[in-house]
Design an enzyme around this catalytic site. Structure first.
Site, short mmCIF file in Angstrom:
data_model
loop_
_atom_site.label_atom_id
_atom_site.label_comp_id
_atom_site.label_asym_id
_atom_site.label_seq_id
_atom_site.Cartn_x
_atom_site.Cartn_y
_atom_site.Cartn_z
N GLU A 214 18.62 81.66 53.67
CA GLU A 214 19.84 81.59 54.01
C GLU A 214 20.72 82.75 53.70
O GLU A 214 21.71 83.08 54.17
CB GLU A 214 20.72 80.39 53.47
CG GLU A 214 21.34 80.33 52.32
CD GLU A 214 20.12 80.14 51.08
OE1 GLU A 214 20.32 79.95 49.88
OE2 GLU A 214 18.89 79.74 51.50
N HIS B 270 15.88 83.12 49.14
CA HIS B 270 16.76 82.45 49.71
C HIS B 270 16.89 82.71 51.14
O HIS B 270 17.32 83.67 51.63
CB HIS B 270 18.19 82.67 49.06
CG HIS B 270 18.59 82.01 47.80
ND1 HIS B 270 18.91 80.81 47.71
CD2 HIS B 270 17.99 82.54 46.48
CE1 HIS B 270 19.04 80.39 46.33
NE2 HIS B 270 18.68 81.45 45.60
N CYS C 261 14.13 78.01 46.42
CA CYS C 261 14.30 78.51 45.13
C CYS C 261 13.99 77.49 44.21
O CYS C 261 12.81 76.96 44.18
CB CYS C 261 15.67 78.93 44.95
SG CYS C 261 16.00 80.11 43.53
#
Length: 208
Positions: free
Chosen positions: A190, A188, A83
């Protein structure tokens, strides 16, 4: 093997660390210590918020900028920006002013301006990657993997070859950049479930 996730007061550190621990056997250290970053075998720079604020927070860590240059540029350790961590790889950011980035990926971080005025800014939520280059980071992903985005700016790279993947949001937006030992994702991983975990696993196995 040690992986350092840099803590500079910005970023989704807990979920990022859990994701890397879930898919790898590396020692994952969330750290603001430049000495640990300098010794780490892989480095992750997350980031949430405005470019200038993230840059300011990172530069406030005494010795961190030099540690990054030494480990990533001089020694060629694998680096992943996430990001705003990816955006900081650019030459400059144009969010509420003009601010220097690392200049690792030539280009500017510019506001998203969708052709469709009904599309809201920030670009938030799930979207499919529209194109993918052949790169180890993207190996084994589905043809149009579903990833989670939250951003109002993107990295307009000067070199087309350094854009590894894009996403459509009223126009083409940079989703993944990379060169040499450097990669960055606007989304993202994750937070992107199975496809994001596969990308993280690819990064941990990558030997540029």
């Amino acid at each position: 093997m040690t992986l350092a996730i840099i803590d500079y007061g910005s970023g989704n550190l807990r979920s990022a660390a859990k994701a890397f621990q879930h898919v790898g056997t590396e020692e994952v250290l969330v750290t603001s210590d430049p000495d640990i970053v300098a010794r780490a075998e892989r480095i992750v720079l997350p980031g949430v918020g405005a470019f200038a604020d993230c840059r300011r927070g990172l530069m406030a860590l005494d010795g961190m900028s030099a540690a990054l240059e030494e480990a990533v540029i001089a020694k060629g350790r694998p680096f992943l920006g996430i990001c705003v961590g990816m955006q900081l790889m650019a030459t400059r950011g144009l969010e509420h002013g003009v601010y220097d980035g690392f200049d690792w990926i030539k280009g500017s971080v510019e506001a998203i301006s969708p052709d469709d005025p009904t599309l809201k800014i920030p670009h938030m939520g799930w979207n499919n990657l529209a194109s993918q280059c052949a790169h180890p980071l993207l190996a084994g992903l589905s043809p149009e993997p579903h990833m989670y985005f939250v951003h109002s700016y993107h990295l307009a790279a000067a070199k087309e070859a350094e854009v590894l993947s894009t996403v459509d949001y009223g126009g083409t937006i940079t989703a993944v950049v990379g060169r040499d030992n450097l990669v960055g994702t606007q989304f993202h991983p994750e937070k992107s479930q199975a496809q994001g975990l596969r990308l993280i696993e690819n990064f941990l196995n990558w030997n540029p």
